[in-house]
Motif scaffolding. Structure first.
Motif, PDB file in Angstrom:
ATOM      1  N   HIS A  66      53.404  25.360  13.271  1.00 17.59           N
ATOM      2  CA  HIS A  66      54.466  24.613  13.355  1.00 17.59           C
ATOM      3  C   HIS A  66      55.175  23.384  14.076  1.00 17.59           C
ATOM      4  O   HIS A  66      56.471  23.562  14.051  1.00 17.59           O
ATOM      5  N   ALA A  67      53.966  22.240  13.446  1.00 15.84           N
ATOM      6  CA  ALA A  67      53.806  21.238  13.683  1.00 15.84           C
ATOM      7  C   ALA A  67      55.173  20.632  11.923  1.00 15.84           C
ATOM      8  O   ALA A  67      55.066  19.493  12.473  1.00 15.84           O
ATOM      9  N   TRP A 108      44.960  14.778  25.323  1.00 13.97           N
ATOM     10  CA  TRP A 108      44.635  15.972  25.694  1.00 13.97           C
ATOM     11  C   TRP A 108      45.578  16.623  25.726  1.00 13.97           C
ATOM     12  O   TRP A 108      46.630  17.015  26.524  1.00 13.97           O
ATOM     13  N   LEU A 109      45.930  17.162  24.388  1.00 14.53           N
ATOM     14  CA  LEU A 109      47.334  17.682  23.665  1.00 14.53           C
ATOM     15  C   LEU A 109      47.716  19.517  24.127  1.00 14.53           C
ATOM     16  O   LEU A 109      48.729  20.100  24.800  1.00 14.53           O
ATOM     17  N   GLY A 110      46.386  20.229  24.445  1.00 20.04           N
ATOM     18  CA  GLY A 110      46.799  21.621  25.327  1.00 20.04           C
ATOM     19  C   GLY A 110      45.628  22.450  25.773  1.00 20.04           C
ATOM     20  O   GLY A 110      44.976  22.375  24.313  1.00 20.04           O
ATOM     21  N   ASP A 228      48.153   8.711  15.997  1.00 19.20           N
ATOM     22  CA  ASP A 228      50.186   7.920  15.730  1.00 19.20           C
ATOM     23  C   ASP A 228      50.855   8.796  16.649  1.00 19.20           C
ATOM     24  O   ASP A 228      50.580  10.034  17.158  1.00 19.20           O
ATOM     25  N   PRO A 229      51.437   8.884  17.700  1.00 17.91           N
ATOM     26  CA  PRO A 229      52.462   8.888  18.931  1.00 17.91           C
ATOM     27  C   PRO A 229      53.535  10.262  18.503  1.00 17.91           C
ATOM     28  O   PRO A 229      53.002  11.025  19.357  1.00 17.91           O
ATOM     29  N   ARG A 233      53.307  14.147  19.632  1.00 17.69           N
ATOM     30  CA  ARG A 233      54.377  14.158  20.213  1.00 17.69           C
ATOM     31  C   ARG A 233      54.823  15.800  19.566  1.00 17.69           C
ATOM     32  O   ARG A 233      54.932  16.652  19.758  1.00 17.69           O
ATOM     33  N   ALA A 234      54.426  16.035  17.907  1.00 16.32           N
ATOM     34  CA  ALA A 234      55.049  16.649  16.799  1.00 16.32           C
ATOM     35  C   ALA A 234      53.586  18.075  17.753  1.00 16.32           C
ATOM     36  O   ALA A 234      54.681  19.590  17.433  1.00 16.32           O
TER      37      ALA A 234
END
Length: 245
Positions: A66-67, A108-110, A228-229, A233-234
């Motif tokens: 999805h990203a 922590w992405l989710g 990489d930010p 974000r993606a």
């Protein structure tokens, strides 16, 4: 004139490189994005065809797709996976519990799911009947995985390694260590233990829960802080969108 053209060409090349590295896929164009996990049977494993599989593995694959990201997913012993994720930029790790000890080590992405914390004994071992953590300390030796969240839990609760708990390269070794008498208890999520026992070809009835802790752990997808930010974000946006659906 030639010098001017050369300067413009170099400038254009520099701008192109800058643009590329602003895109999420740039860091993975040469295979730099790495995802590590452990062979935990219930959440991530290697299937009969040699592919990385499991419930949380599929979630992570869906998130990456999805990203718009591609990554190399590797199944490793937990201690090694943890060490790589903590030290290598552009590295993701799952399924990792979010604890105070680990908080600053990762982005922590989710969350991907929840893990219960239950103490199990051999059904035949009627001497192991703890009703509290303090009774566990005095009656039994507990088996946990090296660098596993359960090891952190025991240390935080005041357990002493070697005398009150022992560690193994993988929590999947714990059922056998209970059978050998090296330990009297193990800690697992019920689904996790069922999966481990199925792999070991051991019957579920051979183990019995004796102490269920009220709080478990949320299991996360996390990233090395030097990732990489744009990738971060993606992924966070992909997780937000997938959760909304």
């Amino acid at each position: 004139m030639t010098s001017c053209r050369s300067t413009l060409a170099r400038l254009g090349h520099t701008l192109l490189l800058a643009l590329c590295f602003c895109l999420p896929g740039a860091a993975v164009a040469d295979g730099k994005l790495l995802v590590v996990t452990e062979n935990s049977s219930w959440l991530s494993t290697i299937d009969a065809q040699g592919n990385v599989a499991g419930r949380n593995t599929q979630l992570v694959k869906d998130i990456l797709a999805h990203a718009g990201l591609k990554a190399d997913i590797q199944v490793l012993p937990w201690a090694r996976a943890y060490r790589i994720a903590a030290t290598r930029p552009n590295t993701l790790i799952y399924s990792i519990a979010r604890t105070s000890t680990r908080e600053k080590q990762f982005v922590w992405l989710g969350p991907l799911g929840h893990m219960q914390r239950v103490f199990y004994r051999l059904s035949s071992d009627t001497t192991a009947e703890p009703q509290s953590l303090e009774q566990v300390k005095s009656c039994c030796k507990v088996c946990v995985g090296n660098h596993d969240v359960q090891e952190e839990f025991l240390i935080k609760a005041g357990f002493v390694q070697n005398s009150q708990f022992l560690t193994t390269n993988s929590p999947q070794e714990c059922p056998r260590l209970l059978l050998s008498g090296a330990a009297q208890l193990l800690i697992a999520d019920p689904e996790q233990l069922r999966s481990q026992l199925a792999r070991l070809k051991m019957p579920d009835e051979q183990f019995q829960p004796v102490l269920n802790m009220p709080q478990g752990e949320e299991l996360y997808l996390a990233a090395n802080p030097q990732t990489d930010p744009a990738i971060v974000r993606a992924i966070t946006e992909a997780m937000r969108q997938l959760k909304a659906h």
